[in-house]
Design a protein around this motif. Structure first.
Motif, short mmCIF file in Angstrom:
data_model
loop_
_atom_site.label_atom_id
_atom_site.label_comp_id
_atom_site.label_asym_id
_atom_site.label_seq_id
_atom_site.Cartn_x
_atom_site.Cartn_y
_atom_site.Cartn_z
N SER A 202 0.85 -1.28 0.09
CA SER A 202 0.05 -0.11 0.06
C SER A 202 0.89 1.48 -0.07
CB SER A 202 -0.64 0.13 1.26
OG SER A 202 -0.23 0.06 2.48
N THR A 203 0.25 2.39 -0.46
CA THR A 203 1.25 3.48 -0.47
C THR A 203 1.51 3.97 1.01
OG1 THR A 203 -0.23 4.43 -2.39
CG2 THR A 203 0.79 6.07 -0.89
N THR A 204 0.74 3.83 2.04
CA THR A 204 1.03 3.83 3.29
C THR A 204 2.47 3.17 3.78
OG1 THR A 204 -1.27 4.41 3.76
CG2 THR A 204 0.14 4.21 5.72
N LEU A 205 2.23 2.07 3.53
CA LEU A 205 3.29 1.23 3.79
C LEU A 205 4.59 1.66 3.13
CD1 LEU A 205 4.03 -2.15 5.26
CD2 LEU A 205 5.08 -1.64 2.88
N LYS A 241 5.28 -0.18 -8.89
CA LYS A 241 4.81 0.21 -7.78
C LYS A 241 5.87 1.08 -6.85
CE LYS A 241 1.89 0.68 -4.23
NZ LYS A 241 0.44 1.53 -4.45
N ALA A 242 7.14 0.46 -6.77
CA ALA A 242 8.01 1.33 -6.19
C ALA A 242 8.42 2.59 -6.77
CB ALA A 242 9.37 0.48 -5.89
N VAL A 243 8.63 2.47 -8.06
CA VAL A 243 9.04 3.79 -9.01
C VAL A 243 7.88 4.62 -8.73
CG1 VAL A 243 9.64 4.36 -11.27
CG2 VAL A 243 10.66 2.32 -10.57
N ALA A 244 6.58 4.36 -8.71
CA ALA A 244 5.47 5.33 -8.96
C ALA A 244 5.38 5.98 -7.53
CB ALA A 244 4.23 4.52 -9.26
N GLU A 245 5.79 5.14 -6.45
CA GLU A 245 5.57 5.77 -5.06
C GLU A 245 6.87 6.73 -4.83
OE1 GLU A 245 3.09 5.89 -3.38
OE2 GLU A 245 1.94 4.04 -3.80
N LYS A 246 7.94 6.49 -5.75
CA LYS A 246 9.08 7.21 -5.77
C LYS A 246 9.77 7.10 -4.06
CE LYS A 246 7.72 11.29 -8.69
NZ LYS A 246 6.47 10.62 -9.21
N ASN A 247 9.85 5.74 -3.84
CA ASN A 247 10.35 5.56 -2.82
C ASN A 247 11.62 4.80 -2.81
OD1 ASN A 247 10.92 3.77 -0.15
ND2 ASN A 247 9.50 5.18 0.59
N GLU A 248 12.80 5.49 -2.68
CA GLU A 248 14.24 4.89 -2.93
C GLU A 248 14.48 3.64 -1.98
OE1 GLU A 248 16.95 5.46 -5.08
OE2 GLU A 248 15.68 6.86 -6.24
N THR A 249 13.98 3.65 -0.62
CA THR A 249 14.38 2.71 0.29
C THR A 249 13.75 1.14 -0.05
OG1 THR A 249 14.54 4.33 1.87
CG2 THR A 249 14.39 2.07 2.70
N PHE A 250 12.27 1.55 -0.42
CA PHE A 250 11.73 0.13 -0.92
C PHE A 250 12.06 -0.32 -2.28
CE2 PHE A 250 7.98 -2.21 -2.74
CZ PHE A 250 7.91 -2.98 -1.58
N TRP A 251 12.64 0.45 -2.97
CA TRP A 251 13.08 0.08 -4.40
C TRP A 251 14.34 -0.53 -4.24
CZ3 TRP A 251 14.66 4.06 -8.62
CH2 TRP A 251 14.62 3.44 -9.96
N ASN A 252 15.15 -0.07 -3.23
CA ASN A 252 16.47 -0.70 -3.07
C ASN A 252 16.41 -2.06 -2.48
OD1 ASN A 252 18.19 1.36 -4.02
ND2 ASN A 252 18.17 2.52 -1.89
N GLU A 253 15.24 -2.40 -1.59
CA GLU A 253 15.35 -3.62 -1.22
C GLU A 253 15.06 -4.70 -2.47
OE1 GLU A 253 15.32 -4.82 2.04
OE2 GLU A 253 16.34 -2.67 2.01
N LEU A 254 14.28 -4.24 -3.31
CA LEU A 254 14.09 -4.82 -4.52
C LEU A 254 15.45 -5.15 -5.28
CD1 LEU A 254 10.62 -3.81 -5.63
CD2 LEU A 254 10.94 -5.61 -4.42
N ILE A 255 16.15 -4.32 -5.33
CA ILE A 255 17.45 -4.36 -5.98
C ILE A 255 18.35 -5.15 -5.02
CG2 ILE A 255 19.39 -2.94 -6.96
CD1 ILE A 255 17.52 -0.61 -7.27
N TRP A 256 18.38 -5.23 -4.05
CA TRP A 256 19.28 -5.95 -3.04
C TRP A 256 19.04 -7.54 -3.50
CZ3 TRP A 256 23.41 -6.24 -0.29
CH2 TRP A 256 23.85 -5.05 0.29
N ARG A 257 17.85 -7.80 -3.77
CA ARG A 257 17.48 -9.41 -4.36
C ARG A 257 18.22 -9.63 -5.36
NH1 ARG A 257 13.29 -10.55 -7.52
NH2 ARG A 257 12.44 -12.92 -7.41
#
Length: 428
Positions: A202-205, A241-257
């Motif tokens: 969700s956007t909130t999370l 979704k991560a890109v749309a929310e412009k949230n680097e931290t969440f995006w980085n978790e996907l890149i770590w994988r």
């Protein structure tokens, strides 16, 4: 007829290999194989097997609504395909890439079988955005440090367009057949009592991810791991979704994988050997009694014990706590990281070989981009930072602050000094 083989892509929607199969000239037989080689190592109530079967049931239900069905087999994939080839005229087998050492060997063996029958084996990239050597240094060598890898990953990402593969729109190409859809009982398993938590993107999370992700009592993690592990969701949709929310931290978790997956691809020996070979010279104590106490959550260190009890009860452990329990096992108890990696492999719902090995070697100091060996978490200080009100700890240790809670099995100061001495002797 062609075959589409579901593996780590358990969905009908936005499935690259399935899309290509359904766009071929032939009708498609969709199959899944419960690999007896893998299953033989698991307990009969393994929650991941239950999860896989539930995802297959969702696929089956969707297909049945169109008068189609999924064929589910149990056995050695080589033997299953040999039997299928004796019963059907197959032109091509479609599937999606799998990058783990066992899967690579299995696919190589199967390819030899297909070649002898003049069958095409067509595989697609589906579970990652970038694979193998798609994100490497300018000289073609692999990155072994996350930050430059992630920068290059993002540079490359700007040059591509995320594509949706509408496999869900082509299901009329699936053939009628009489193969079975096996139940859990048919494969010798039973339904697990562990419930898999629905994922939350969700956007909130996502917007609060940076602020909340280190505090286990808040329970503000996405729980995406198992869904990505088995392809129950599309990685392209998650990244979008991560890109749309412009949230680097969440995006980085996907890149770590993906970072850890390309490490395992380039350095398959790291499955059971340290990336930094000199760390295999560490003289581990490997005390079985202490290891048992760690597994059971009875070390006398509340943060460690809460984490292990959460893992044993739910198949989940908060990421911050994973670092604390891993550091404690390797540094305080001087127990080989492979013991911990193996225990997590048994218990974690979101167990992913590349990430699990990568993170355990990070904790031990022996891997790529690892924490320096002299960085040793103080479990008591970690409580002050991340669970100062003891909400998370008391949830899992109701007997905390009573006589029935064990005394610490090692002294922090002594364990720290012993660790530094042991590591220094091995790695200099």
């Amino acid at each position: 007829m062609n075959i589409f083989w579901f593996r780590r892509d358990l969905r009908l929607e936005d499935n690259v290999g399935l899309f290509h199969a359904l766009n071929s000239m032939e009708e498609v037989l969709p199959i899944f194989i419960f690999d007896e080689i893998i299953l033989s190592q698991l307990p009969k109530d393994d929650a991941r097997v239950t999860f896989i079967h539930e995802q297959l049931q969702k696929i089956q239900l969707a297909l049945q609504q169109q008068g189609k069905s999924l064929a589910v087999f149990h056995g050695n994939p080589l033997e299953v395909f040999t039997k299928l080839l004796s019963e059907q005229t197959i032109s091509a087998v479609y599937t999606n890439h799998d990058y783990e050492p066992y899967a690579r060997k299995r696919d190589k063996d199967l390819n030899q079988l297909f070649v002898t029958h003049t069958i095409s084996f067509l595989t697609s990239k589906d579970q990652v955005i970038f694979e193998k050597s798609e994100v490497v240094k300018d000289d073609g060598s692999p990155y072994v440090v996350y930050t430059p890898y992630s920068k290059k990953w993002k540079e490359n990402f700007k040059k591509i367009q995320l594509v949706h593969y509408p496999s869900e729109e082509k299901l009329d190409k699936i053939t009628q057949h009489s193969y079975p859809f096996l139940s859990l009982t048919d494969i010798g398993f039973e339904k697990s009592t562990i419930q898999v938590t629905p994922y939350d993107i969700s956007t909130t999370l996502i917007q609060n991810y940076e602020a909340t992700r280190n505090f286990p009592a808040l329970n503000k993690t996405s729980y995406l791991g198992i869904y990505l592990r088995f392809g129950a969701v599309s990685i392209r949709k998650m990244v979008a979704k991560a890109v749309a929310e412009k949230n680097e931290t969440f995006w980085n978790e996907l890149i770590w994988r993906e970072f850890f997956m390309q490490i395992l691809w380039h350095f398959p020996h790291t499955k059971n050997a340290s990336f930094r070979p000199k760390y295999d010279a560490i003289h581990w104590n490997n005390n079985e009694e202490l290891f048992e106490k760690w597994c059971e959550g009875k070390t006398g260190y509340p943060f460690v014990d809460a984490g292990m009890r959460e893992l044993n009860a739910t198949g989940h452990m908060h990421n911050r706590v994973r670092m604390i329990v891993a550091s404690f096992l390797c540094k305080h108890l001087l127990i080989d990281w492979r013991w911990g990696e193996s225990y997590f492999a048994q218990k974690l719902l979101d167990y992913e070989l590349a990430s699990n090995v990568g993170n355990w070697q990070w904790a031990a100091g022996s891997g790529v981009d690892a924490a320096p060996y002299f960085r040793i978490f103080n479990p008591s200080e970690q409580i002050k930072k991340f669970d100062k009100d003891l909400r998370y700890i008391k949830k899992w240790i109701p007997e905390l602050e009573t006589a029935s809670y064990p005394q610490p099995i090692v002294d922090h100061k002594e364990a720290r000094e012993r660790c530094l001495k042991t590591y220094k002797e091995a790695v200099g």
